[in-house]
Design an enzyme around this catalytic site. Sequence first.
Site, PDB file in Angstrom:
ATOM      1  N   TYR A  74       0.663   2.659   5.548  1.00  0.00           N
ATOM      2  CA  TYR A  74      -0.370   2.710   4.512  1.00  0.00           C
ATOM      3  C   TYR A  74       0.103   1.943   3.273  1.00  0.00           C
ATOM      4  O   TYR A  74      -0.647   1.130   2.713  1.00  0.00           O
ATOM      5  CB  TYR A  74      -0.710   4.149   4.138  1.00  0.00           C
ATOM      6  CG  TYR A  74      -1.698   4.225   2.990  1.00  0.00           C
ATOM      7  CD1 TYR A  74      -3.012   3.825   3.163  1.00  0.00           C
ATOM      8  CD2 TYR A  74      -1.298   4.663   1.729  1.00  0.00           C
ATOM      9  CE1 TYR A  74      -3.915   3.850   2.109  1.00  0.00           C
ATOM     10  CE2 TYR A  74      -2.197   4.700   0.669  1.00  0.00           C
ATOM     11  CZ  TYR A  74      -3.506   4.296   0.872  1.00  0.00           C
ATOM     12  OH  TYR A  74      -4.396   4.325  -0.181  1.00  0.00           O
ATOM     13  N   LYS A 121      -1.513  -1.512   1.411  1.00  0.00           N
ATOM     14  CA  LYS A 121      -1.894  -1.597   0.003  1.00  0.00           C
ATOM     15  C   LYS A 121      -1.020  -2.602  -0.748  1.00  0.00           C
ATOM     16  O   LYS A 121      -1.468  -3.201  -1.729  1.00  0.00           O
ATOM     17  CB  LYS A 121      -1.850  -0.213  -0.648  1.00  0.00           C
ATOM     18  CG  LYS A 121      -2.975   0.702  -0.177  1.00  0.00           C
ATOM     19  CD  LYS A 121      -4.353   0.098  -0.461  1.00  0.00           C
ATOM     20  CE  LYS A 121      -5.492   1.013  -0.117  1.00  0.00           C
ATOM     21  NZ  LYS A 121      -6.820   0.429  -0.435  1.00  0.00           N
TER      22      LYS A 121
END
Length: 250
Positions: free
Chosen positions: A151, A155
């Site tokens: 994750y 990002k």
Amino acid sequence: MIKTAFITGATSGIGKATAEIFAKNNIRLILCGRRAERLAEIKVELSKLTEVTTLQFDVSKKEEVANAINSLPENFKEIDVLINNAGNAHGLSAIQDGNLEDWDAMLDINVKGLLYVSKAIIPKMTERNSGFIVNIGSIAGKDVYPNGNVYCATKHAVNALNKAMRIDLNKYNIRVSAIHPGAVETEFSNVRFKGDTAKAKSVYAGYKALQAKDIADIIHFVITRPYHVNIEDLVVYPTAQATPTILNKE
């Protein structure tokens, strides 16, 4: 003057809150999401304030993205602002325990989805030499935290793409900005923990997390600055949060 905004992930959380504040300020809306029922409900609600059209598609499917955007009614084709908001987190596991399907879902939506939508919209902005792209990142794109691995990687990719877009689109007079929220109380954790509501609620227990409306207010502020002003990179924490892992809880 901003006339039309295109918002991905508009059926809940930051996307929905942004649509609401835009509607109150007479910005025409193109609302995108996967859930047809929610899109229909939001359209009914916000059409009382502004012109609204909806597109149901999955940002991770490039053919769906292209077909949906090509199908826009003529009066919605000139997009002034693109809000790349769609994104998700799946799981919170150490790298050696990660689920490959979770990894694919995050890479497909958070990175590829942003690229597919941007690719479909940017060329018309460059033709007009105007436009504004706001990429919704995360503090996970600034720091890495335990078990956040993939994750955080997605990002970080959003953060890098935001910088690259700003460089490539500079000569076309297109503004590019990223907003990186800390803990925001939305459906985010419910998705990450695969519907485990107790675990999701615990993420926001003992302190006042950011609300979707807080980020929507900031997005509206950013896009309504005079055109020569570009707030290019903004990190937003709740007061109780110092880093991704340091929270002042009761």
